[in-house]
Write a protein that holds these residues in place. Structure first.
Motif, PDB file in Angstrom:
ATOM      1  N   GLY A 686       6.091 -11.242  22.553  1.00 40.16           N
ATOM      2  CA  GLY A 686       5.067 -11.060  23.575  1.00 40.16           C
ATOM      3  C   GLY A 686       5.426 -11.686  24.898  1.00 40.16           C
ATOM      4  N   LEU A 687       5.464 -13.000  24.956  1.00 44.72           N
ATOM      5  CA  LEU A 687       5.662 -13.679  26.235  1.00 44.72           C
ATOM      6  C   LEU A 687       6.149 -15.096  25.984  1.00 44.72           C
ATOM      7  CD1 LEU A 687       5.216 -13.581  29.385  1.00 44.72           C
ATOM      8  CD2 LEU A 687       2.913 -14.493  28.931  1.00 44.72           C
ATOM      9  N   ILE A 688       7.040 -15.576  26.837  1.00 45.67           N
ATOM     10  CA  ILE A 688       7.494 -16.965  26.818  1.00 45.67           C
ATOM     11  C   ILE A 688       7.133 -17.584  28.160  1.00 45.67           C
ATOM     12  CG2 ILE A 688       9.543 -18.440  26.917  1.00 45.67           C
ATOM     13  CD1 ILE A 688      10.838 -16.660  24.839  1.00 45.67           C
ATOM     14  N   ASN A 689       6.432 -18.710  28.109  1.00 43.96           N
ATOM     15  CA  ASN A 689       6.006 -19.418  29.317  1.00 43.96           C
ATOM     16  C   ASN A 689       6.505 -20.854  29.231  1.00 43.96           C
ATOM     17  OD1 ASN A 689       4.698 -20.519  31.529  1.00 43.96           O
ATOM     18  ND2 ASN A 689       2.682 -20.563  30.544  1.00 43.96           N
ATOM     19  N   VAL A 690       7.585 -21.156  29.940  1.00 44.20           N
ATOM     20  CA  VAL A 690       8.154 -22.507  29.939  1.00 44.20           C
ATOM     21  C   VAL A 690       7.216 -23.425  30.714  1.00 44.20           C
ATOM     22  CG1 VAL A 690      10.083 -23.950  30.651  1.00 44.20           C
ATOM     23  CG2 VAL A 690      10.511 -21.652  29.734  1.00 44.20           C
ATOM     24  N   VAL A 691       6.697 -24.455  30.024  1.00 41.01           N
ATOM     25  CA  VAL A 691       5.701 -25.322  30.640  1.00 41.01           C
ATOM     26  C   VAL A 691       6.248 -26.689  31.036  1.00 41.01           C
ATOM     27  CG1 VAL A 691       3.735 -24.191  29.552  1.00 41.01           C
ATOM     28  CG2 VAL A 691       4.889 -26.051  28.343  1.00 41.01           C
ATOM     29  N   SER A 692       7.404 -27.078  30.477  1.00 39.05           N
ATOM     30  CA  SER A 692       7.958 -28.378  30.884  1.00 39.05           C
ATOM     31  C   SER A 692       9.430 -28.454  30.531  1.00 39.05           C
ATOM     32  CB  SER A 692       7.207 -29.536  30.215  1.00 39.05           C
ATOM     33  OG  SER A 692       7.587 -29.671  28.865  1.00 39.05           O
ATOM     34  N   GLU A 693      10.128 -29.331  31.242  1.00 41.31           N
ATOM     35  CA  GLU A 693      11.526 -29.644  30.967  1.00 41.31           C
ATOM     36  C   GLU A 693      11.725 -31.083  31.399  1.00 41.31           C
ATOM     37  OE1 GLU A 693      15.599 -30.511  31.583  1.00 41.31           O
ATOM     38  OE2 GLU A 693      14.269 -30.189  33.295  1.00 41.31           O
ATOM     39  N   ALA A 694      12.167 -31.944  30.463  1.00 42.70           N
ATOM     40  CA  ALA A 694      12.214 -33.369  30.769  1.00 42.70           C
ATOM     41  C   ALA A 694      13.309 -34.034  29.951  1.00 42.70           C
ATOM     42  CB  ALA A 694      10.858 -34.016  30.471  1.00 42.70           C
ATOM     43  N   SER A 695      13.605 -35.271  30.301  1.00 45.67           N
ATOM     44  CA  SER A 695      14.616 -36.057  29.590  1.00 45.67           C
ATOM     45  C   SER A 695      14.037 -36.641  28.310  1.00 45.67           C
ATOM     46  CB  SER A 695      15.114 -37.191  30.498  1.00 45.67           C
ATOM     47  OG  SER A 695      15.918 -38.094  29.754  1.00 45.67           O
ATOM     48  N   VAL A 696      14.867 -36.653  27.249  1.00 39.37           N
ATOM     49  CA  VAL A 696      14.508 -37.370  26.020  1.00 39.37           C
ATOM     50  C   VAL A 696      15.662 -38.291  25.627  1.00 39.37           C
ATOM     51  CG1 VAL A 696      12.835 -35.751  25.067  1.00 39.37           C
ATOM     52  CG2 VAL A 696      15.270 -35.343  24.690  1.00 39.37           C
ATOM     53  N   GLY A 697      16.373 -38.799  26.615  1.00 39.47           N
ATOM     54  CA  GLY A 697      17.499 -39.686  26.375  1.00 39.47           C
ATOM     55  C   GLY A 697      18.529 -39.504  27.463  1.00 39.47           C
ATOM     56  N   SER A 698      19.534 -40.372  27.434  1.00 36.31           N
ATOM     57  CA  SER A 698      20.524 -40.350  28.505  1.00 36.31           C
ATOM     58  C   SER A 698      21.341 -39.068  28.514  1.00 36.31           C
ATOM     59  CB  SER A 698      21.476 -41.554  28.349  1.00 36.31           C
ATOM     60  OG  SER A 698      22.155 -41.498  27.102  1.00 36.31           O
ATOM     61  N   SER A 699      21.405 -38.355  27.388  1.00 40.48           N
ATOM     62  CA  SER A 699      22.248 -37.159  27.344  1.00 40.48           C
ATOM     63  C   SER A 699      21.542 -35.969  26.723  1.00 40.48           C
ATOM     64  CB  SER A 699      23.527 -37.471  26.551  1.00 40.48           C
ATOM     65  OG  SER A 699      23.205 -38.002  25.283  1.00 40.48           O
TER      66      SER A 699
END
Length: 885
Positions: A686-699
Motif C-alpha cells: 500500500g504505502l511506506i511513510n518514513v517517519v524518522s531516521e536517527a542514530s542508535v550508536g556510533s556506527s
C-alpha cells in the motif's frame, strides 16, 4: 604446523571415522543464558541434554568461541585468549569412554607424516576423576602410560555438570609438559604453567539432582544414553606445534602483535609490561574482528558492550605503548589477512567491519579527551584540598560512564603526583559484577525451566502451516502453567500451550508474533504471545477465556487476519527499505537488526552519519516506486550454500540451518534469507511513510516507517494540520514555510524587546531595593523575593547593581525569584562582607538546601536553585538567620 593445518587434520580425522562435520556456529549464542558461544559444546547442548533429538549419532566441529571472564589475564599467561577455537568430537548415545580415549591418543601421538599431530607420548600427562577406574584402565590399555602420569584429581577439576539438575559425569584431561625450564616437576596436579591442558574429554554418564554449586549434589543414577563431549584447544596445540612461547605468537595472531610493535617503535621481548600490552592488542583486535564478522556492533549493553570494551582496551594498550593516534586502520587489516584463510567472511565483509572498527576508535579517542578533562578537574580538586589520593568513585565513574580504563586513570594520576583509591574502585566494580551475576543467575534459572519442554520435543516438531493457512487443526501436545507441566488449564489461567500443528507465527527474525485464538470443543484461548522456546517447538502463551483445555484435545489455531495482513505488509516493507538503502547508499549499508508488526517497521543499518533530507526522500520514493511497480514476491526453500551462491543476504547474528527460505522481491533487487510472512506482490503493501531516521550508536542508524493504512492515516493527519494552518494564517499551502519563518522571526524580535523592557524595569528597582537594606552588627543586607522573573541573568544583573549601590560598607545582597516555575537564589557579597566571613557560596548552599536543590559559585557571587517555589520565604528566613549578629 600452521593453525589451519591443525584444523584441517582434526576435521579429516573425525570425518573419516563416521562423524558428521558440523560448521562452526555463530559467536552469538542461541542460549538465552549466554551472550556468546563460550565452548565448543554449546551448539550441541540440546542434543547432549536430550532436550532435542540429535540429528546424527556422532559429530565433529571446530567452533569459534569467546570468553571474557578472564579478560584481565589476557596477555599475562601463555594460554588465556578472548577469542579461541575449540576442536570437538561428540557422541550422542553412540560410542563412549574407551573409544573417545582411543581417538584422542591416536590423533595426538600418531605421526605427522600419516596425518596426525605427532606429539611424543613422553611429553603427555593425563588426569582423571579420582573414582573413575574405567578411565584409568582405558588409558593404561590405550596409551601404556606409567601410573604416575595418570593423576587422579577431585571434583573441582575433573567432574563436569552445568551446575543445575541434569547430565553430569567425570572428565579426563590431557596435558603437555613444556619441560623443567617452565616450572616445577610433579605433573598437572601442581597447577603450574609448565603443564598446558590441550584436550578435555567429558564422559556424560550420570543424572545429577539438586545441589549447591559444582561440588555438592546428589547423583540420581546413570543416563539411559551416555554422551561424549570432548574439546581440544586449537590455539594451545598451535603454539606447541609451532614452537613459540604462547598463543599470541602463533601464525593467526602474531602479525597484529608485530604491527603494534612497529607502530609503537617498541621491540617485542624487550620489556615485560610492553610485551603484555602487545599481546592484549593482538588478542583483542582478533577477537573484535571475529565478533563483528558475526554481526556484533559496538554499543553500551550486552554483546555490543563487550565488543566496545575489547576495542577500547586495545586503544588503551596502544596509548600505553606511546601511540595516541588512530591505529586500527593498520592493526585490523593485519588480523584480517591472518584469519581469512580459515574464515573468508572477514575478508569479503571487511568494508563493513573496518568502518565499524575505525569509527569506534575515532569516537573513543574523543572520549579519552573528554575523560581526561574530567580527570584533570578531579585531580586539581584533590591537589587544592591538599590531598594525595583520587577517590575511587571518581575512577569508577570514569570507567563506567566514559569507558576510561582504570590503568589509564592511575597512570595519569601518578603523573600528577597522586594515587588512586584502588580498593574503593574495586569495591564498586565488585558490586557491579555482583549485579551482573545476579542477572545471569536469573537467566540461568530461566534456562533450567526449558527442561519442562524436553518431553514434548521428544514427541516431534511443531508443524507451522501459517505460510499457506490462517487456520489449522492440531492436537494439544502439552500445557505448562507456572513453569510446571499440567494436564489441564481452566478459565482465567495463563498457560503455555504446545500444539502439534499451528498457523500462528512465532516471534522471530524481527517479526512480532501473530495475534489470534485457539479454539476447541468447550474451550477458547486468547493468544498473548507465540515463541520457540527450543528448536523445533512452538509454544503459545494464552489466557483461557472459556471452558478448560486438556492435553490430547483437538484444537484449531486461528490467526487474526487483519493483524497478519498488517504484519506481512510491514515485513515486506522492511525488505524493500533495506534494498532501497543499499541502492542509494551502497552495499555497506547493511541491515543490523529489525522489528516489524502490523502497520509499523524499523530497520537498523550500518552507517555512521545522518541521512540528509534529500537522501531520506530518495529512499522513501524508491521504496514507494517498488510498491507501485507491483513487484512479485517469491519464496523459495533451498540449501544454505545454494542461497549464498545466489547472493541472498543473511542478517548478521541470525542462525540458519542447512536448508533456508529465500524471499525475493523483484527478483535479485531484494533477495534475503527470511522465515517471516510476506505479501505476494509489492503493491499489497500500500504505502511506506518514513517517519524518522536517527542514530542508535556510533556506527548504526535506525530508520522507522509506518506502513499501509497506518502510513495513510499519518499523512492524512499531517494534511489536516497543514490545512488548518493555511486557513488560520490565510496563506497558500506552498507559502507556509516562508510565512511561519517570518512569524518566528517577528516573535523573536518581540521577545528581545520585551526582555529589554523587563531589564530596564528591573534596573529601575535598584534604588528602592538598596534603600530597603537592613543594617545589623556592621553588616548591611538586602534579602528579597523578586517574584516571577524572565531569566536568571536578570536576577544576577539586579543583585550586582544593588551591591554596587550600597558602596564600600560590608554588604550582602540575596535575591530569590521564580524563573520558569523553578526557584533560584543569587547571592552577592562585597569585600567588607567577606572580611567578616560572609561568603556567597556558603550562603547559597544554605538557601538552596531549603529550596530542595543545590548550588555554588565564588565567594563574591554564587547561584543556586531547587524544586519548590513555595519554599522561597523559608529559604530567605534561613539565610537571614545565618548572618552574623
Amino acid at each position: 604446523m600452521q593453525t589451519a593445518e591443525i584444523r584441517r587434520r582434526w576435521l579429516d580425522y573425525f570425518g573419516e571415522r563416521g562423524h558428521t562435520v558440523v560448521p562452526s556456529a555463530s559467536l552469538v549464542s542461541d542460549d538465552p543464558t549466554l551472550l556468546f558461544t563460550v565452548a565448543g559444546m554449546v551448539p550441541f547442548i540440546p542434543y547432549l541434554t536430550g532436550l532435542v533429538p540429535a540429528p546424527y549419532p556422532r559429530a565433529t566441529s571446530v567452533q569459534k568461541c569467546i570468553r571474557t571472564l578472564d579478560i584481565e589475564e589476557v596477555g599475562k599467561t601463555p594460554r588465556h585468549g578472548t577469542f579461541f577455537q575449540m576442536n570437538g568430537n561428540f557422541s550422542f548415545g553412540d560410542y563412549f569412554k574407551k573409544e573417545a580415549i582411543e581417538f584422542a591418543w591416536e590423533l595426538l601421538t600418531g605421526s605427522e607424516q600419516d596425518g596426525f599431530y605427532g606429539f611424543s607420548p613422553d611429553d603427555l600427562w593425563v588426569t582423571i576423576y579420582e573414582d573413575d577406574d574405567d578411565a584409568f584402565r582405558f588409558w593404561k590399555d590405550t596409551a601404556g602410560l606409567p601410573d604416575e602420569r595418570i593423576q587422579r584429581l577431585g571434583m573441582d577439576t575433573n567432574y563436569w555438570s552445568t551446575g543445575l539438575p541434569g547430565p553430569a559425569g567425570p572428565c579426563s584431561e590431557i596435558f603437555f609438559d613444556r619441560g623443567p625450564a617452565y616450572g616445577v616437576d610433579g605433573g598437572p596436579a601442581t597447577d603450574d604453567d609448565r603443564y598446558v591442558e590441550i584436550w578435555n574429554l567429558v564422559f556424560m554418564q550420570y543424572l545429577r539432582g539438586e545441589g549447591r554449586g559444582k561440588n555438592d549434589f546428589e547423583i540420581l543414577g546413570e543416563l539411559p544414553r551416555k554422551n561424549i563431549d570432548t574439546g581440544m584447544g586449537l590455539e594451545r596445540v598451535a603454539f606447541l606445534k609451532q614452537g613459540v612461547e604462547n598463543m599470541y605468537e602463533i601464525d593467526q595472531v602474531r602479525p597484529v602483535l608485530d604491527r603494534a610493535a612497529e607502530l609503537s617503535g617498541k621491540r617485542y621481548g624487550a620489556d615485560h609490561d610492553d610485551d603484555v600490552r602487545m599481546r592484549v592488542i593482538a588478542d583483542h583486535v582478533r577477537s573484535s574482528l571475529m565478533l563483528m564478522a558475526d554481526g556484533v556492533t559496538p554499543s553500551n549493553e550486552g554483546r555490543g558492550y563487550i565488543l566496545r570494551r575489547l576495542l577500547r582496551r586495545s586503544v588503551r594498550a596502544m596509548r600505553l605503548l606511546g601511540v595516541d593516534t588512530a591505529t586500527f586502520p593498520e592493526l585490523f587489516p593485519a588480523s584480517r589477512d591472518a584469519m581469512k584463510a580459515a574464515y573468508p567472511e572477514v575478508d569479503t565483509d571487511y568494508a563493513r567491519i573496518g568502518r565499524l572498527a575505525y569509527g569506534e576508535e575515532e569516537t573513543f579517542l574523543k572520549t579519552l579527551e573528554s575523560g581526561t578533562s574530567i580527570l584533570d578537574v578531579a585531580v586539581e580538586k584533590v591537589r587544592t584540598s591538599g590531598g594525595k589520593k583520587l577517590e575511587g568513585d571518581v575512577a569508577f565513574q570514569l570507567h563506567d560512564t566514559f569507558g576510561f580504563p582504570i590503568d589509564l586513570t592511575m597512570e595519569m594520576a601518578e603523573e600528577a603526583g597522586l594515587t588512586v583509591d584502588r580498593s574503593a574502585f574495586e569495591t564498586l566494580m565488585a558490586q557491579q559484577r555482583n549485579r551482573a551475576k545476579a542477572d545471569a543467575r536469573a537467566k540461568k534459572t530461566l534456562l533450567a525451566d526449558l527442561s519442562v519442554y524436553s518431553d514434548f520435543r521428544a514427541k516431534g516438531e511443531t508443524v507451522f502451516t501459517g505460510y499457506e493457512f490462517l487456520e489449522t487443526d492440531g492436537t494439544v501436545l502439552g500445557i505448562i502453567v507456572g513453569g510446571e507441566s499440567v494436564q489441564r488449564a481452566r478459565v482465567g489461567d495463563i498457560a503455555d500451550v504446545i500444539l502439534t500443528e499451528t498457523s500462528l507465527y512465532a516471534e522471530s527474525g524481527g517479526q512480532e508474533a501473530d495475534a489470534g485464538r485457539i479454539v476447541g470443543e468447550g474451550f477458547e484461548l486468547e493468544v498473548l504471545d507465540v515463541q520457540r522456546p527450543v528448536k523445533g517447538l512452538v509454544s503459545h502463551k494464552v489466557e483461557v477465556t472459556k471452558g478448560e483445555v486438556g492435553v490430547g484435545d483437538a484444537a484449531t489455531s486461528i490467526v487474526d487476519a487483519a493483524w497478519r495482513r498488517g504484519a506481512t505488509q510491514a515485513h515486506s516493507a522492511t525488505h524493500i527499505i533495506h534494498a532501497a538503502l543499499r541502492e542509494v547508499l551502497g552495499p555497506q549499508a547493511h541491515q543490523a537488526g529489525s522489528y516489524n508488526k502490523a502497520g509499523y517497521m524499523r530497520l537498523d543499518f550500518n552507517w555512521n552519519q545522518a541521512l540528509s533530507p534529500a537522501t531520506r526522500t530518495e529512499i522513501e520514493e524508491l521504496s514507494n516506486n517498488a510498491i507501485r511497480n507491483n513487484l512479485e514476491v517469491e519464496t523459495k526453500v533451498m540449501p544454505l550454500t545454494e542461497a549464498k551462491a545466489l547472493g541472498a543476504m543473511a542478517l548478521f547474528g541470525e542462525k540458519y540451518g542447512e536448508t533456508v527460505r529465500v524471499v525475493e522481491i523483484g527478483g535479485p533487487w531484494s533477495r534475503e534469507l527470511c522465515a517471516g510472512t510476506h505479501v505476494s506482490r509489492s503493491s499489497e503493501i500500500g504505502l511506506i511513510n518514513v517517519v524518522s531516521e536517527a542514530s542508535v550508536g556510533s556506527s548504526n542508524r535506525r530508520i522507522e516507517s509506518l506502513v499501509g493504512m497506518d502510513a495513510f492515516r499519518d499523512l492524512a493527519t499531517e494534511r489536516a494540520i497543514v490545512s488548518r494552518l493555511s486557513t488560520e494564517l490565510k496563506t497558500p499551502r506552498e507559502q507556509l514555510p516562508e510565512r511561519i519563518a517570518g512569524l518566528m522571526a517577528s516573535l523573536k524580535e518581540a521577545e528581545k524587546k520585551i526582555a529589554a523592557y523587563q531589564s530596564a524595569a528591573l534596573g529601575e528597582r535598584i534604588p528602592g531595593l538598596a534603600d530597603a537594606a537592613v543594617r545589623r552588627g556592621g553588616l548591611t543586607s538586602v534579602i528579597e523575593n523578586l517574584g516571577t522573573v524572565a531569566s536568571a541573568d536578570d536576577v544576577r544583573t539586579l543583585s550586582l547593581g544593588v551591591r554596587g549601590r550600597l558602596g564600600n560598607e560590608p554588604a550582602i545582597v540575596a535575591f530569590f525569584a521564580d524563573v520558569a516555575e523553578k526557584p533560584i537564589v543569587i547571592v552577592a557579597t562585597n569585600d567588607g562582607a567577606r572580611a567578616l566571613g560572609v561568603r556567597a557560596g556558603s550562603m547559597v548552599s544554605i538557601a538552596a538546601g531549603v529550596l530542595g536543590g543545590g548550588g555554588g559559585g565564588k565567594d563574591d557571587i554564587a547561584q543556586g536553585g531547587g524544586t519548590s517555589v513555595a519554599a522561597i520565604p523559608e529559604a530567605a528566613d534561613a539565610l537571614r538567620a545565618a548572618l552574623p549578629a
